[in-house]
Design an enzyme around this catalytic site. Structure first.
Site, mmCIF file in Angstrom:
data_model
loop_
_atom_site.group_PDB
_atom_site.id
_atom_site.type_symbol
_atom_site.label_atom_id
_atom_site.label_comp_id
_atom_site.label_asym_id
_atom_site.label_seq_id
_atom_site.Cartn_x
_atom_site.Cartn_y
_atom_site.Cartn_z
ATOM 1 N N ASP A 1 0.848 -1.185 0.000
ATOM 2 C CA ASP A 1 0.000 0.000 0.000
ATOM 3 C C ASP A 1 0.888 1.240 0.000
ATOM 4 O O ASP A 1 2.110 1.150 -0.156
ATOM 5 C CB ASP A 1 -0.989 -0.026 1.173
ATOM 6 C CG ASP A 1 -0.331 0.166 2.531
ATOM 7 O OD1 ASP A 1 0.915 0.299 2.616
ATOM 8 O OD2 ASP A 1 -1.069 0.182 3.540
ATOM 9 N N HIS B 1 3.984 -31.652 10.479
ATOM 10 C CA HIS B 1 3.577 -30.318 10.043
ATOM 11 C C HIS B 1 2.554 -30.400 8.898
ATOM 12 O O HIS B 1 1.630 -29.590 8.826
ATOM 13 C CB HIS B 1 4.796 -29.496 9.634
ATOM 14 C CG HIS B 1 5.815 -29.396 10.716
ATOM 15 N ND1 HIS B 1 5.576 -28.756 11.917
ATOM 16 C CD2 HIS B 1 7.077 -29.871 10.796
ATOM 17 C CE1 HIS B 1 6.643 -28.842 12.678
ATOM 18 N NE2 HIS B 1 7.577 -29.522 12.027
ATOM 19 N N CYS C 1 2.713 -3.583 4.105
ATOM 20 C CA CYS C 1 1.929 -2.389 4.408
ATOM 21 C C CYS C 1 2.604 -1.731 5.605
ATOM 22 O O CYS C 1 3.771 -2.006 5.879
ATOM 23 C CB CYS C 1 0.451 -2.713 4.642
ATOM 24 S SG CYS C 1 0.062 -3.717 6.090
ATOM 25 N N GLY C 2 1.926 -0.890 6.329
ATOM 26 C CA GLY C 2 2.555 -0.227 7.474
ATOM 27 C C GLY C 2 3.058 -1.207 8.514
ATOM 28 O O GLY C 2 4.194 -1.125 8.971
ATOM 29 N N THR C 3 2.218 -2.177 8.880
ATOM 30 C CA THR C 3 2.612 -3.176 9.881
ATOM 31 C C THR C 3 2.766 -4.571 9.291
ATOM 32 O O THR C 3 3.325 -5.447 9.941
ATOM 33 C CB THR C 3 1.563 -3.267 11.005
ATOM 34 O OG1 THR C 3 0.330 -3.731 10.434
ATOM 35 C CG2 THR C 3 1.384 -1.941 11.712
ATOM 36 N N HIS D 1 7.259 -25.094 8.962
ATOM 37 C CA HIS D 1 6.190 -25.712 9.752
ATOM 38 C C HIS D 1 4.791 -25.475 9.191
ATOM 39 O O HIS D 1 3.917 -26.329 9.359
ATOM 40 C CB HIS D 1 6.221 -25.205 11.192
ATOM 41 C CG HIS D 1 7.440 -25.640 11.943
ATOM 42 N ND1 HIS D 1 7.577 -25.405 13.289
ATOM 43 C CD2 HIS D 1 8.576 -26.271 11.558
ATOM 44 C CE1 HIS D 1 8.743 -25.883 13.698
ATOM 45 N NE2 HIS D 1 9.369 -26.402 12.649
#
Length: 155
Positions: free
Chosen positions: A8, A133, A65-67, A98
């Protein structure tokens, strides 16, 4: 390897640097994110990138994105996607080993470019371990099937 990258407006500079890095490593990069700082909606980019991975048009994806959280949530709504937010290399390695994650995400406001490159390296150099897994990944798929039914999206 063909890697889709989506972002973004908060992650344009990071995306450009990561694209160059991936290309220098010899990967083909599909850029479907924004290239401007104009406000945009990360769910649209997350979904579009996820659909390219699910269809096989891309081998895996990088979401920024930002986070890293919002765009990964959007991508994870697409049936067949296992996107994980990674803020350091160990998690990036483990989500591939995993969880057989087919997309990773990180935040341009959380990690710097060198950390992002280390995260990508750890993810790309890891291999799914299968075994116990694989059973767990199958259980995740079963949840998805119950939620989605014949629909191709989990929304």
């Amino acid at each position: 390897m063909k890697i889709v990258i989506a972002n973004d407006h908060a992650a344009v500079d990071m995306k450009m640097e990561i694209m160059t890095y991936l290309q220098e490593l010899g990967h083909e990069v599909l850029n479907i994110g924004t290239d401007t700082a104009d406000r945009c909606n990360y769910p649209e980019y997350g979904e579009k990138a996820a659909r390219l991975v699910v269809s096989g048009e891309a081998d895996c994806g990088v979401l920024i994105c930002g986070t890293g959280v919002g765009i990964s949530i959007a991508a994870n709504k697409v049936k067949g996607i296992r996107a994980a937010v990674c803020s350091e290399p160990t998690t990036a390695r483990l989500v591939k080993e995993h969880n057989n994650a087919n997309m990773i995400a990180f935040g341009a406001r959380i990690v710097g470019p060198e950390a992002a490159k280390a995260i990508i390296d750890a993810y790309l150099n890891a291999e799914f371990q299968g075994g116990r897994h694989a059973e767990r990944v199958a259980l995740i798929g079963a949840i998805e099937e119950r939620e989605c039914g014949a629909d191709d999206r989990a929304v």
